[in-house]
Design an enzyme around this catalytic site. Structure first.
Site, PDB file in Angstrom:
ATOM      1  CE  LYS A 155      15.888   8.682  -9.427  1.00 39.44           C
ATOM      2  NZ  LYS A 155      16.012   7.588 -10.422  1.00 39.44           N
ATOM      3  CB  THR A 156      10.153  12.005 -10.860  1.00 33.09           C
ATOM      4  OG1 THR A 156      11.555  12.029 -11.120  1.00 33.09           O
ATOM      5  CG2 THR A 156       9.602  13.421 -10.942  1.00 33.09           C
ATOM      6  CD  GLU A 159      13.376  12.548  -8.595  1.00 29.19           C
ATOM      7  OE1 GLU A 159      13.923  12.064  -9.597  1.00 29.19           O
ATOM      8  OE2 GLU A 159      12.479  13.419  -8.644  1.00 29.19           O
TER       9      GLU A 159
END
Length: 470
Positions: A134-135, A178
């Site tokens: 996700k980052t 995020e």
């Protein structure tokens, strides 16, 4: 009343309560961390007076001071005097003297996730969740929108080298966030577009069971606006279950689905592949970071960008310049014939993917140095962790990084993981200094040393890089 510098509109809705009409000074407890420092930067950009406190200074606090924030080192009840609102991170306990004093004074107290959700409500929110990736995916989307001239805001869980930081409010209509599942933070968000990169068991110390974790993801999917979109990777039964509660249209990406990758070709420190969209249109992408997992991150980012009107060809050009984010397969040094790479992986699937990416890079020996993150996670996934190192030639395990107050009485050690991995080329050290000495004694020309973990092992990777360059 304070006004937004871009729109001239009142900003009081961020904090609500009796101070809504006059909120000007916001105090952040734990401001030195990645998440709260990013929020502080956004608030400064919005025109607020920002103060904060943390137990020690950091590069984040240094930069915030340069931008006008007033930061105290150490937590003291006097720090919140005259604050109009207080924001705190999940790491701050209820006995914190600043929290207690704010409550006594009747100052609005807001969790980190709540303020992010309120910021998202003021823009078109894009929330990126998932067990892995996700980052990087959040940073990719922010970069694409930036290069497309949409000037997005963003809150990323690591520093983006291409964007020059991890946070910005931006002049555009989009806010890319995020979305962390831990502490159910993402259940404070009501995005217009949600992207779930992968759903796999994790954070069971918090959720208690896989079923509870999936329920949280399902609730997150259900929070997407009905006229929005949920993008989710077509990978396994958990993802299928998560999508059932979405009230908005659902699009899939992965090996199958609406968006796919074809003809993936690893090329050392980079890769090349074809993105195929729902219409069948295909676009070749050259990515300057390695690994099939990053190709899927790029696929997801391309799909998300098209949902907000960005042509995939524009996305491909932006992705060609994507150089990654800090601690995500970041090449720190190449000297004496040795390469040192820092990687944030802390889940068996991530470890396996990172080793696979490293294997695609030509080296005589792949040496993995790993610091497990959380005793509970290590114990829950011991067998999976043991198998995840199969692609490495040499493995060094450091002691488990276990944040204070996060875990129970488990006595499991990194030594147990080293024993489970087994073999003559697997070692264990109770300290990072021990790992460093082993590297100094045994590193040789042709090594790729992959240093992984989500704790404080980054201090080791930086020390090794400095040693190689001397």
């Amino acid at each position: 009343m304070i006004l937004d510098q871009e729109t001239g509109r009142p900003l009081s809705s961020l904090f609500g309560g009796p101070f809504a009409a006059t909120a000007e000074r916001v105090h952040l407890i734990g401001i030195g961390g990645m998440a709260l420092s990013g929020i502080a930067r956004v608030l400064l950009e919005r025109g607020y007076s920002v103060s904060g406190s943390d137990v020690s200074p950091s590069s984040y606090t240094d930069r915030l001071v340069e931008s006008g924030a007033a930061i105290a080192i150490g937590h003291d009840s006097a720090n919140v005097e005259d604050a109009d609102a207080v924001v705190f991170s999940a790491a701050i306990g209820s006995d914190n003297p600043e929290l207690r004093r704010a409550a006594e004074l009747g100052i609005p107290i807001i969790r980190r996730a709540e303020i992010v959700g309120r910021l998202m409500d003021e823009k078109s929110g894009i929330a990126v969740a998932g067990t892995h990736g996700k980052t990087t995916t959040t940073a990719m989307i922010a970069l694409i929108l930036d290069r497309a001239g949409l000037y997005p805001g963003y809150l990323i869980g690591a520093e983006s080298r291409d964007l020059g930081g991890n946070a910005r409010w931006g002049a555009g209509e989009h806010l890319v966030v995020e979305a962390d599942e831990y502490d159910s933070a993402f259940l404070e968000y009501n995005p217009d577009l949600a992207l779930i990169t992968y759903v796999e068991p994790d954070h069971l110390d918090y959720f208690g069971s896989v079923e509870n974790m999936v329920d949280a993801y399902r609730a997150f999917a259900g929070r997407v606006h009905k006229d929005g979109t949920l993008l989710i990777r077509d990978e396994g039964p958990l993802a299928k279950s998560v999508a059932t509660d979405a009230s908005c249209p659902v699009m899939w990406f992965g090996e199958e689905g609406d968006w796919k990758i074809e003809d993936y070709q690893p090329a050392g420190w980079s890769s090349e592949f074809t993105v195929v969209g729902p219409s069948g249109a295909a676009h070749r992408v050259q990515l300057a970071v390695p690994g099939l997992h990053n190709a899927y991150n790029a696929l997801a980012a391309t799909a998300a960008a098209e949902e907000v009107g960005v042509d995939p060809r524009v996305s491909a050009r932006a992705l060609a310049e994507f150089s990654g984010v800090d601690r995500r397969f970041q090449l720190l040094a190449q000297a004496r014939g040795i390469s040192v790479v820092e990687e944030y992986s802390h889940h068996p699937t991530e470890v396996r993917a990172s080793i696979r990416a490293a294997r695609a890079i030509r080296s005589e020996r792949l040496w993995v140095v790993f610091q497990p993150h959380l005793r509970g996670r290590t114990e829950d996934f011991m067998e999976e962790f043991a198998r995840s190192f199969d692609g490495a030639d040499r493995v060094t395990i450091a002691e488990i990084f276990s944040p204070s107050g996060r875990e129970g009485d488990s006595r499991i050690s990194g030594r147990d993981l080293a024993a489970a991995i087994g073999g003559e080329t697997t070692t264990f050290h109770p300290t990072l200094d021990g790992c460093f000495r082993e590297i100094q004694d045994s590193a040789r020309d042709g090594d790729l040393i992959l240093i992984m973990g989500a704790g404080d092992i980054n201090s080791l990777s930086r020390s090794v890089a400095d040693w190689l360059r001397t």
